[in-house]
Design an enzyme around this catalytic site. Sequence first.
Site, PDB file in Angstrom:
ATOM      1  N   ASN A   9       0.921  -1.112  -0.098  1.00 51.11           N
ATOM      2  CA  ASN A   9       0.101  -0.151  -0.058  1.00 51.11           C
ATOM      3  C   ASN A   9       1.016   1.351  -0.239  1.00 51.11           C
ATOM      4  OD1 ASN A   9      -1.925   2.035   0.587  1.00 51.11           O
ATOM      5  ND2 ASN A   9      -2.262   1.313   2.534  1.00 51.11           N
ATOM      6  N   TRP A  10       1.104   1.813  -1.157  1.00 56.44           N
ATOM      7  CA  TRP A  10       2.110   2.916  -1.317  1.00 56.44           C
ATOM      8  C   TRP A  10       1.242   4.460  -0.623  1.00 56.44           C
ATOM      9  CZ3 TRP A  10       4.141   2.374  -7.122  1.00 56.44           C
ATOM     10  CH2 TRP A  10       4.647   1.039  -6.960  1.00 56.44           C
ATOM     11  N   LYS A  11       0.156   4.335  -0.377  1.00 60.50           N
ATOM     12  CA  LYS A  11      -0.597   5.405   0.271  1.00 60.50           C
ATOM     13  C   LYS A  11      -0.374   6.695  -0.573  1.00 60.50           C
ATOM     14  CE  LYS A  11      -0.231   3.241   4.813  1.00 60.50           C
ATOM     15  NZ  LYS A  11      -0.284   3.358   6.147  1.00 60.50           N
ATOM     16  N   HIS A  95      -9.657   1.212   4.709  1.00 58.13           N
ATOM     17  CA  HIS A  95      -8.472   1.709   5.597  1.00 58.13           C
ATOM     18  C   HIS A  95      -8.453   2.630   6.875  1.00 58.13           C
ATOM     19  CE1 HIS A  95      -4.113   2.659   6.291  1.00 58.13           C
ATOM     20  NE2 HIS A  95      -4.081   1.504   5.785  1.00 58.13           N
ATOM     21  N   GLU A  97      -7.004   4.959   7.756  1.00 61.59           N
ATOM     22  CA  GLU A  97      -6.580   6.423   7.508  1.00 61.59           C
ATOM     23  C   GLU A  97      -7.968   7.155   6.902  1.00 61.59           C
ATOM     24  OE1 GLU A  97      -3.097   5.753   5.497  1.00 61.59           O
ATOM     25  OE2 GLU A  97      -2.082   5.026   7.559  1.00 61.59           O
ATOM     26  N   GLU A 167      -5.576  -4.642  10.882  1.00 60.49           N
ATOM     27  CA  GLU A 167      -4.490  -3.713  10.908  1.00 60.49           C
ATOM     28  C   GLU A 167      -4.665  -2.939  12.225  1.00 60.49           C
ATOM     29  OE1 GLU A 167      -2.550  -2.633   6.788  1.00 60.49           O
ATOM     30  OE2 GLU A 167      -4.412  -1.513   7.004  1.00 60.49           O
ATOM     31  N   GLY A 173       2.244   2.282  10.854  1.00 60.13           N
ATOM     32  CA  GLY A 173       3.234   3.490  10.700  1.00 60.13           C
ATOM     33  C   GLY A 173       3.969   4.019  11.726  1.00 60.13           C
ATOM     34  N   SER A 213       3.347  -1.829  10.699  1.00 58.86           N
ATOM     35  CA  SER A 213       4.626  -2.203  10.757  1.00 58.86           C
ATOM     36  C   SER A 213       5.403  -3.406  10.429  1.00 58.86           C
ATOM     37  CB  SER A 213       4.925  -1.594  12.160  1.00 58.86           C
ATOM     38  OG  SER A 213       4.655  -0.257  12.489  1.00 58.86           O
ATOM     39  N   GLY A 234       2.763  -1.069   4.419  1.00 58.85           N
ATOM     40  CA  GLY A 234       2.710   0.328   3.743  1.00 58.85           C
ATOM     41  C   GLY A 234       4.363   0.873   3.664  1.00 58.85           C
ATOM     42  N   GLY A 235       4.756   1.431   4.618  1.00 61.58           N
ATOM     43  CA  GLY A 235       6.097   1.979   4.841  1.00 61.58           C
ATOM     44  C   GLY A 235       7.178   1.036   4.015  1.00 61.58           C
TER      45      GLY A 235
HETATM   46  P1  PGA Z   1       2.525   0.414   7.577  1.00 62.94           P
HETATM   47  O1  PGA Z   1       1.269   0.610   7.078  1.00 62.94           O
HETATM   48  O2  PGA Z   1       3.171  -0.793   7.176  1.00 62.94           O
HETATM   49  O3  PGA Z   1       3.486   1.600   7.265  1.00 62.94           O
HETATM   50  O4  PGA Z   1       2.537   0.478   9.093  1.00 62.94           O
HETATM   51  C1  PGA Z   1       0.529  -0.285   6.885  1.00 62.94           C
HETATM   52  C2  PGA Z   1      -0.776   0.106   6.208  1.00 62.94           C
HETATM   53  O5  PGA Z   1      -1.389   1.001   6.401  1.00 62.94           O
HETATM   54  O6  PGA Z   1      -1.517  -0.758   5.514  1.00 62.94           O
END
Ligand code: PGA
Length: 252
Positions: A9-11, A95, A97, A167, A173, A213, A234-235
């Site tokens: 997930n590149w956000k 998600h 966010e 999640e 994050g 994470s 994500g990251g």
């Molecule tokens: P993260 O994000 O790996 O940066 O913690 C995961 C996600 O939000 O899907």
Amino acid sequence: MRKPIFGGNWKMHKAIREAETLAREIRLKLEGWGKAEVVIFPPFTALKTVSGVLSGSSIGLGAQNMFWEKEGAFTGEISPLMLKDVGCSWVILGHSERRKYFGETDELVNRKLKAALHFKLSPVVCVGETLEERKKGREEEVVEGQIRESLRGISPQEAEKIVIAYEPVWAIGTGVVATPEEAQRMHQFIRKLLGEIFSPSVGEKIRIQYGGSVKPENIRGLMAQEDVDGALVGGASLEANSFVEIVKGGCL
Ligand code: PGA
């Protein structure tokens, strides 16, 4: 046997050229490797370009969100058909966010989920509790509510096509990953719940990803758990080496 599934997930990262380079690197590093399903979720603006890069490969393409109508006066929104048009076969829904910054509720997620299934996009439905909810011992209650409401009115046949991403919000994050035992406890709870809602055999088929994470260093412990079927990253998905290490490391 559930085939493991890893999502990147590149956000809100990567301009078109950067996305193209990253997708190309991931493709090269995973060429001929088929132990897991891999899907990447670039931002909308890079979907078309990345779709071209991935064409003919086994790596799937998905969007990070969508609206539920197929067209109309919905300024700023993107429809399921538009996602298919650009080459997506997957979509992330709900998600945390989106829930936190854009007020997405389980009811909205449910509408989007029905639209995704109707238009034959494979959905990844995200659930997870906040730190406060966990501190109060409410994680199971919160996740149960999210799953029951988001999946309301879905048939068992449709349910098999859904991927759930557990999640925990406190792990996204933050660098604070759930321990393998914490993840397993929640995944097992979710699978049992899906079994109650649909049927035990459907519950056994639905893949449940862990997200929050995930790094090359912690993926093996997570994937060693019976009910962890992959990860939504994500990251660590913003760099080809770390993403591919997670994918391959998770399948050892
Ligand atoms: P993260 O994000 O790996 O940066 O913690 C995961 C996600 O939000 O899907």
